[in-house]
Design a protein around this motif. Structure first.
Motif: not given
Length: 493
Positions: A268-281
């Motif tokens: 999930x952290x990698x996907x957020x960085x790859x697609x430059x899409x913020x993730x709220x945890x």
């Protein structure tokens, strides 16, 4: 078949043959490994497998025990509530509120409905002593505005506290908020605008759906099942640019109690960085693991700062303190600007008192005791439901937290909720946890009230009646409510 599976099957056969009866204590891991001449790794995998398939349960600091025989007979089948995958569809939660039961206004409070620990299990005396000490020392500081980002002593204390769990960050990276929901609200407003679409886990805590309704955000639901979040489904959503951000609970998730595997959190952290899409945890249940070690949050693997990690003491200590926090990562400056614009900081006395409470060691001691209690209590509730619910009922097997997620074939959980309320029983239908109609046969109950308490006082935040604040809830009442709820489930399924 692996060695641990073969060994596990030996235990299963002994349980089926009633050579090992319900409640029998099994050998400790080291003793079992020596007895069967296997490694500790194999012994651990064997017991883990037996736990996951429901044949045994762990009692922290006590050992492993044979689970209820009724459940063992079901153990080889699928025990976790399942759903069908939905189409990727942007949905406005507001349009589904009337039929799906958002913003429920309960006219009563009973222990089964709200996810919380019994107040009598809270360290009230220790906390009061901390507050008194801090008040005596505070002097003129009581009359000053608190630091907008949060008091330095609390931020530093929290950084040291979580480092103990192998989760490290700097005090200057943290923002203190009015509870977890406030931290999440600011994160949503920092990373998205009205009308934007956010990916959420499904089922999703109803309070988060209520928040998204109020903030006018759309959602796409990503299924969370026994194996965790459907990452392939989520990545396809990111690839198509359908969402501006994501909002996921990752540890001891409400309403299922599941914890996402470490590999999924890392992904999930990698996907957020790859697609430059913020993730709220949303990690409010982070410290309430039923295992010996808390699982690390996705934020631990966040190297680019796209994960905004939110937490609180609302579930571990007391919701009334209204103390939470956020690690906004690369969004710190923007987040802090939003945070300051909506208030002048968080109550300074409560911040200093919480720092004192953690530094004395009382908080960690309380959390450790609470985790032990919840592990035992969730198991007791679960065994009760296994014995009393209709055959075919599937019950989640939480790895932490204090809730159970139940699915019963042919059940209309909205009708169950209405029938329960008529009997003064508060519970949550599956309709509260999705914009889709996938959980019509599911419901959630809280296990935070110990069944062996002789008397527990409860208060309803929704009640204006002073008599309700004095309402006594004891073991017999909780037992009767669970029994009554199970009977209603029989009648309606």
């Amino acid at each position: 078949m692996t060695l641990y599976e073969s060994l596990a099957n030996q235990f299963i056969e002994d349980i089926k043959a009633q050579k090992l009866s319900v409640g029998t204590r099994l050998p400790a891991l080291r003793a079992m490994a020596k007895q069967h001449q296997v490694s500790m790794t194999t012994a651990t995998k064997t017991y883990d497998y037996l736990q996951q398939t429901g044949w045994i349960y762990a009692q922290p600091q006590s050992g492993y025990f044979v689970a209820n025989q009724h459940f063992s007979n079901q153990a080889e089948g699928n025990i976790f509530p399942t759903i069908n995958l939905q189409n990727m569809e942007q949905r406005d939660p507001k349009k589904f509120a009337p039929s799906n039961g958002y913003n429920p206004t309960s006219a009563l409070f009973t222990p089964l409905g709200t996810s919380m620990i019994a107040p009598e299990l809270q360290p009230t005396n220790e906390l009061q002593r901390c507050i008194k000490r801090v008040t005596r020392r505070a002097g003129q500081q009581l009359f000053e505005y608190p630091e907008p980002q949060g008091e330095q002593n609390l931020r530093g204390t929290l950084a040291n506290h979580f480092q103990y769990n192998h989760f490290s960050f700097l005090a200057d990276e943290l923002v203190i908020t009015h509870g977890c929901i406030d931290a999440i609200r600011t994160a949503i407003e920092t990373t998205t605008n009205e009308g934007d679409t956010i990916a959420i886990g499904s089922p999703c805590f109803s309070g988060l759906l209520d928040l998204l309704v109020g903030l006018s955000r759309n959602v796409i639901e990503i299924p969370v099942q026994e194996t965790g979040l459907d990452l392939a489904y989520f990545e396809s959503v990111l690839q198509q640019g359908l969402v501006t951000a994501s909002l996921f609970s990752t540890s001891n998730i409400n309403p299922t109690g599941l914890t996402l595997p470490a590999k999924q959190k890392q992904a999930l952290a990698q996907l957020a960085a790859t697609y430059q899409t913020p993730m709220i945890e949303d990690d409010i249940y982070f410290e309430l693991s039923h295992q010996k070690q808390n699982a690390l949050p996705a934020k631990h693997w966040d190297k680019e700062g796209y994960v905004l990690w939110c937490g609180s003491v609302s579930k571990t200590l007391a919701a009334g303190l209204r103390l939470g926090w956020c690690l906004p990562g690369r969004y710190l400056a923007h987040y802090l600007k939003k945070h300051i614009a909506t208030g002048f900081g968080v109550n300074g006395l409560m911040q200093s008192s919480m720092a004192e409470f953690i530094n004395t060691g009382d908080y960690r001691s309380h959390v450790n005791k609470t985790c032990l209690m919840l592990s035992k209590q969730v198991h007791q509730y679960r065994q009760f439901l296994i014995e009393h619910l209709p055959s075919g009922a599937k019950i989640s097997q939480p790895q932490g937290g204090m809730v159970l997620w139940i699915q019963i074939p042919n059940l209309n959980s909205i009708e169950l909720e209405k029938a329960a309320l008529a009997k003064q029983i508060d519970m949550r239908s599956g309709a509260c946890f999705s914009t889709h109609n996938f959980y019509h046969d599911c419901f959630r109950i809280n296990c935070g009230w110990p069944l062996n308490f002789s008397s527990i006082n409860s208060a309803s935040s929704t009640s204006t009646s002073p008599d309700r604040n004095k309402k006594a809830v004891d073991k017999s009442i909780i037992y009767q409510q669970l029994e009554s709820l199970c009977k209603l489930a029989h009648d309606l399924s």
